[in-house]
Design an enzyme around this catalytic site. Structure first.
Site, PDB file in Angstrom:
ATOM      1  N   HIS A 417       0.790  -1.234   0.000  1.00  0.00           N
ATOM      2  CA  HIS A 417       0.000   0.000   0.000  1.00  0.00           C
ATOM      3  C   HIS A 417       0.817   1.276   0.000  1.00  0.00           C
ATOM      4  CE1 HIS A 417      -4.172  -1.499   0.587  1.00  0.00           C
ATOM      5  NE2 HIS A 417      -3.520  -2.577   0.987  1.00  0.00           N
ATOM      6  N   LYS A 619      -9.626  13.847   3.793  1.00  0.00           N
ATOM      7  CA  LYS A 619      -8.787  12.659   3.868  1.00  0.00           C
ATOM      8  C   LYS A 619      -7.890  12.839   5.077  1.00  0.00           C
ATOM      9  CE  LYS A 619      -7.335  13.689  -0.379  1.00  0.00           C
ATOM     10  NZ  LYS A 619      -7.190  12.580  -1.310  1.00  0.00           N
ATOM     11  N   ARG A 620      -7.157  11.782   5.497  1.00  0.00           N
ATOM     12  CA  ARG A 620      -6.235  11.960   6.609  1.00  0.00           C
ATOM     13  C   ARG A 620      -5.294  13.135   6.326  1.00  0.00           C
ATOM     14  NH1 ARG A 620      -6.202   8.093  10.895  1.00  0.00           N
ATOM     15  NH2 ARG A 620      -4.450   9.352  11.593  1.00  0.00           N
ATOM     16  N   LYS A 625      -0.045  14.459   1.389  1.00  0.00           N
ATOM     17  CA  LYS A 625      -1.335  14.739   0.739  1.00  0.00           C
ATOM     18  C   LYS A 625      -1.525  16.233   0.462  1.00  0.00           C
ATOM     19  CE  LYS A 625      -3.732  10.730   2.816  1.00  0.00           C
ATOM     20  NZ  LYS A 625      -4.540  10.018   1.804  1.00  0.00           N
ATOM     21  N   THR A 736      -8.730   6.393  -2.832  1.00  0.00           N
ATOM     22  CA  THR A 736     -10.033   5.843  -3.204  1.00  0.00           C
ATOM     23  C   THR A 736     -11.108   6.906  -3.126  1.00  0.00           C
ATOM     24  OG1 THR A 736     -10.238   5.042  -0.931  1.00  0.00           O
ATOM     25  CG2 THR A 736      -9.602   3.426  -2.617  1.00  0.00           C
ATOM     26  N   LYS A 740     -14.673   7.938  -5.264  1.00  0.00           N
ATOM     27  CA  LYS A 740     -15.977   8.227  -4.649  1.00  0.00           C
ATOM     28  C   LYS A 740     -16.527   9.554  -5.164  1.00  0.00           C
ATOM     29  CE  LYS A 740     -14.312   6.169  -0.316  1.00  0.00           C
ATOM     30  NZ  LYS A 740     -13.726   6.554   0.998  1.00  0.00           N
TER      31      LYS A 740
END
Ligand SMILES: *Cc1c(COP(=O)(O)O)cnc(C)c1O
Length: 894
Positions: A417, A619-620, A625, A736, A740
């Site tokens: 991952h 998101k986290r 990110k 992911t 969505k």
């Protein structure tokens, strides 16, 4: 049996009051059915059949169940049934139906005895179960799901389904994408009738609840089991002993590590099974998610007691429960704590014991294990299962080492991952050998034989040997590299998006491609379940799509590539209008949520909801990110607006250049992640200044939604016009939530990273806003920051200057200095300065299309949804089934 022996108990402890029949856990074996008369007399069977429990099929049936549960299970009545009791009773009633299907599914699978999949994941981020169960189950009626019937019943009973659903706490047994992936996969496995069980841990505390106090994240415990849990079935009859510590007995002198060895364990706990039904959509298949809870054994450690260590032997017992007390709250980060390794072994040992027990019932030879069992490792967290299976086969079953090892490797497969070093699991051998002395020996032997193979293929390449060794020779202490162990112990290794799967072959696992060839490495691009992320989260859009496709029963949810037909309607003005209306309604619902989390004060202007661009990043929180880049972009916009006003522009002129926008953030930071927490504080500080600035009227709003979780995601995602997936290229394995958002008609601003690449290929590059540097240039850009003088782009320099001046933290102008230093002084590892100009320019393009070419925008939205079918997790499960697991569906009889 002595209290310290580590032999697995092959017979379950039998509680004396449990009659023999109910102890059969998964029904009869095919050979037993032939002589059933000798096992259960016809008379007993007849009574059983006469009272066969039936599913409710209509409103009457549901109401009977509902009231029955209120009055007997809950011991309440018409007069004191509140929404919480209605939630519990509805859940228990729906669960009754699922259990009947669950029993049939398990009996069918036992009778047909196909190859089974076991999905091992330390996280299952399930969210709420009731709405999903109502959607996935059919109860007789003409409707595609039992939801409308139950909604009507509850209404007549005096309850509102939406309010009842909200009483359910999220099952938040995961951190983010990895845990949610596991949840989507078990939904798809059930939907496709794959004989599959999930195995995980039943944490008493899931991921912490996030509060925002004075702009800072504050963690509070998530005791999700406070009111009990109607969805779990406690299986007190299934208790597996698990051992830790101790030593390996070599008193016979002859023993080598390779021959069967006796591990004398020190501490012993019990794993108790809790089962959760996993219903498929439009099928009666109900699979099982088995989660383990740790509890003390009732036996006493006499060795310790006799040596006078009474207190410690009692303490050890008490410690047992701490093993499954809480989920580690790190996303993409390895902390290396002993209790975490203990959790991992506890879970792997209990799950493997369960899997082996089921296999042994059929009396097949061990060589057939890989024909009957596929075990999928979700990341390296369950890698100890590889070692445990080898231990069971060699030490307990006395198989030859090499025979055992070929069975083990044919059984396991491993999904990677991440490529980020700080996330790769490594365990110091001191800690490891203390907790699991025999397993460490086995790992040394696995490594020994593996390195011999390598040496044979590449003689004298000592450098290669040390690079691929499962044991890393480093100071101050050697470490076990879990990813390498997972590769060596599996027959297939996959990445989770094309770019990522290529990257692992070129970077972290390069030497293993050299050793094994590239056939061992493959790709399965992630996906999401359209049942939860389209139908449940966005019922109005699902309905509109169903109408457009002439599919009112919404069979497209089982065959998402069918959505391509929508493309025909992309230019149809009537359809565009209906499409836009669904979006506007979803935005209003998000405005309600924002108002709720803001003490009832509206931030979003409802009058202008249709021409306010909802720009969302949830998101986290992680530096890779790049939420920091997003908020810098917001600051840039704010400063530019202020400058225009200062230079004499009217507010109308400003609005033309910078039309209405709401910048919406959400996500948790790991409690110990200083920089991520500082990013949250900056977002909230900017929000405070911008939202209160009367000069810019309501043109720009900044919102941080606290406690982002699955149930909030179901409200947030359908409301997006634009979502941000802007990680530094090469760092986000897949993502992911990008899928969505697109499935809900939102457009993406994103980097060429993870699954964004394939999303672009599927929906077309005209329908996504890509920007930024490519992953192949990251290394060079980082090098430049380290060794050459690099200039900040003027847009970013301006932003950093305003932060430094204390505009957003007047009390403490230095508050955000670490964020600025990481860019200016510490090499800008995440390349914010390299991507900022193209990010800002792309945002301006977004504004232009949204505000001046709205029809074009809606068309992009429709075309995106039309072509997102590939990202259904049903497609993932088909790929895993065919190319990795070699399993087939077991369909219910019609
Ligand atoms: C899907 C999902 C994630 C993963 O989001 P990414 O943007 O892909 O990292 C995280 N948390 C929740 C609650 C989700 O539903």
């Amino acid at each position: 049996m002595t209290t310290t022996s580590n032999d697995l108990i092959t017979e379950e402890p039998r509680a004396p009051h449990v009659p023999r029949l109910t102890r059969r856990l998964t029904g009869f074996l095919p050979q037993e059915i032939k002589n059933i008369d000798t096992i259960i007399p016809l008379k007993s069977r007849n009574i059983w059949n006469k009272h066969q429990v039936k599913k409710f099929e209509d409103k009457e049936g549901f109401e009977g169940r509902f009231i029955g549960h209120v009055e007997t299970t809950l011991a309440r009545s018409l007069y004191n049934c509140d929404d919480l009791a209605a939630y519990e009773s509805t859940s228990l009633s729906v669960r009754d139906n699922l259990i009947i299907d669950w029993n049939n599914t398990q009996q069918r699978i036992t009778a047909r005895d196909p190859k089974r999949v076991y999905y091992l994941s330390l996280e299952f981020l399930m969210g709420r179960a009731l709405d999903n169960a109502l959607i996935n189950s059919q109860a007789g009626s003409d409707e595609p799901t039992s939801r409308p019937m139950v909604e009507k019943s509850l209404d007549e009973l005096g309850f509102n389904l939406e309010d009842v659903l909200k009483k359910e706490p999220d099952a938040a047994l995961g951190n983010g994408g990895l845990g949610r992936l596991a949840a989507c996969f078990i939904d798809s496995m059930a939907t496709q009738n794959i004989p599959a069980w999930g195995y995980g841990l039943r944490y008493e505390y899931g991921i912490f609840a996030q509060k925002i106090i004075d702009g800072y994240q504050v963690e509070t415990p998530d005791y999700w089991l406070n009111f009990g849990n109607p969805w779990e079935i406690e299986r007190n009859e299934i208790q597996v002993p698990v051992t830790f510590y101790g030593y390996v007995d070599r008193s016979d002198g002859e023993s080598t590590t390779l021959s069967p060895s006796d591990w004398i364990g020190g501490e012993r706990v019990l794993a108790v099974a809790y089962d959760f039904p996993v219903p498929g959509y439009k099928t009666s298949t109900v699979n099982n998610l088995r989660l383990w809870k740790a509890k003390p054994t009732t036996e006493f450690d006499f060795a310790k007691f006799n040596s006078g260590d009474y207190k410690n032997s009692v303490d050890a017992q008490q410690r047992a429960e701490s093993i499954t007390a809480c989920l580690y709250p790190n996303d993409n980060f390895n902390q290396g704590k002993e209790l975490r390794l203990k959790q991992q072994y506890f879970w792997c040992a209990a799950s493997l014991h369960d899997i082996i027990r089921r296999f042994k019932k059929t009396s097949r030879p061990w060589s057939e294990l890989p024909d009957q069992v596929a075990i999928q490792l979700n990341d390296t967290h369950p890698t100890l299962a590889v070692v445990e299976l080898q231990r069971v086969l060699v030490d307990l079953e006395k198989l030859d080492w090499h025979k055992a090892w070929s069975i083990v490797t044919a059984t396991f497969s491993y999904a990677n991952h991440t490529v980020m070093q700080e996330a790769l699991e490594k365990w110091p051998i001191g800690l490891f050998g203390h907790l699991l002395p025999r397993h460490l020996e086995i790992i040394y032997d696995i490594n020994w034989f593996f390195l011999q193979e390598v040496e044979k293929k590449f003689p004298k390449d000592f450098d290669l040997l040390s690079r691929v060794s499962i044991i890393e020779e480093c100071s101050p202490e050697r470490q076990v590299r879990m990813a390498y162990l997972a590769i060596v112990g599996s027959h297939k290794v996959n990445g989770v998006a094309e770019l990522h799967s290529e990257l692992i072959k070129k970077t972290i696992f390069k030497d293993f491609v050299k050793v094994y060839g590239s056939q061992k490495f493959t790709n399965v691009t992630n996906g999401i379940t359209p049942r939860r992320w389209l139908k449940q989260a966005n019922p109005k859009l699902a309905e509109l799509i169903g109408k457009a496709l002439n599919d009112p029963k919404q069979n497209f949810l089982l065959d998402m590539p069918k959505l391509t037909e929508l493309a025909k309607k992309a230019d149809d003005p009537e359809f565009q209008k209906a499409w836009d209306l669904v979006k506007a309604n979803n935005k209003l619902q998000l405005a309600d949520l924002i108002k709720d989390t803001n003490n009832g004060v509206d931030i979003i202007d409802r009058e202008h909801i249709k021409d306010t661009l909802f720009d969302i990043q949830v998101k986290r929180i992680h530096e890779y990110k790049r939420q920091q880049m997003n908020i810098f972009g917001v600051i840039y916009r704010y400063l530019a607006m202020k400058k225009m006003l200062k230079e004499g522009s009217t507010i109308e002129e400003v609005a033309k250049k910078y039309p209405r926008k709401a910048s919406i953030f959400g996500g948790k930071s790991a409690p110990g992640y200083y920089m991520a927490k500082l990013i949250i504080k900056l977002i909230n500080s900017v929000a405070e200044i911008v939202n209160d600035d009367a000069e810019i009227v309501d043109l720009l709003k900044v919102v941080f939604i606290p406690d982002y979780n699955v149930s909030k995601a179901e409200i947030i995602i359908p409301a997006s016009d634009l979502s941000e997936h802007i990680s530094t290229a090469g760092t986000e394995a897949s993502g992911t939530s990008n899928m969505k958002f697109v499935m809900n008609g939102g457009l993406i601003i994103g980097t060429v990273d993870g699954a964004n690449v394939e999303i672009t290929r599927e929906i077309g590059e005209d329908n996504i806003f890509l920007f930024g540097n490519l992953s192949e240039h990251v290394e060079e850009l980082r090098y430049n920051h380290q060794y050459k003088k690099t200039e900040l782009p003027p847009e970013l320099a301006q932003v950093l200057k305003s932060i430094e001046s204390g505009v957003f933290s007047p009390e403490n102008p230095n508050e955000f200095k670490p964020l600025i230093d990481s860019i200016k002084s510490h090499g800008d590892y995440y390349l914010v300065s390299d991507d900022f100009e193209s990010y800002v320019a792309t945002q301006e393009l977004v504004d232009e299309v949204y505000h001046t070419q709205k029809n074009d925008w809606i068309k992009k939205s429709i075309l995106s949804v039309a072509n997102i079918g590939f990202f259904s997790s049903d497609r993932c499960i088909e790929e895993y089934s065919e190319t990795i697991w070699n399993v087939e569906p077991v369909k219910p009889e019609t």
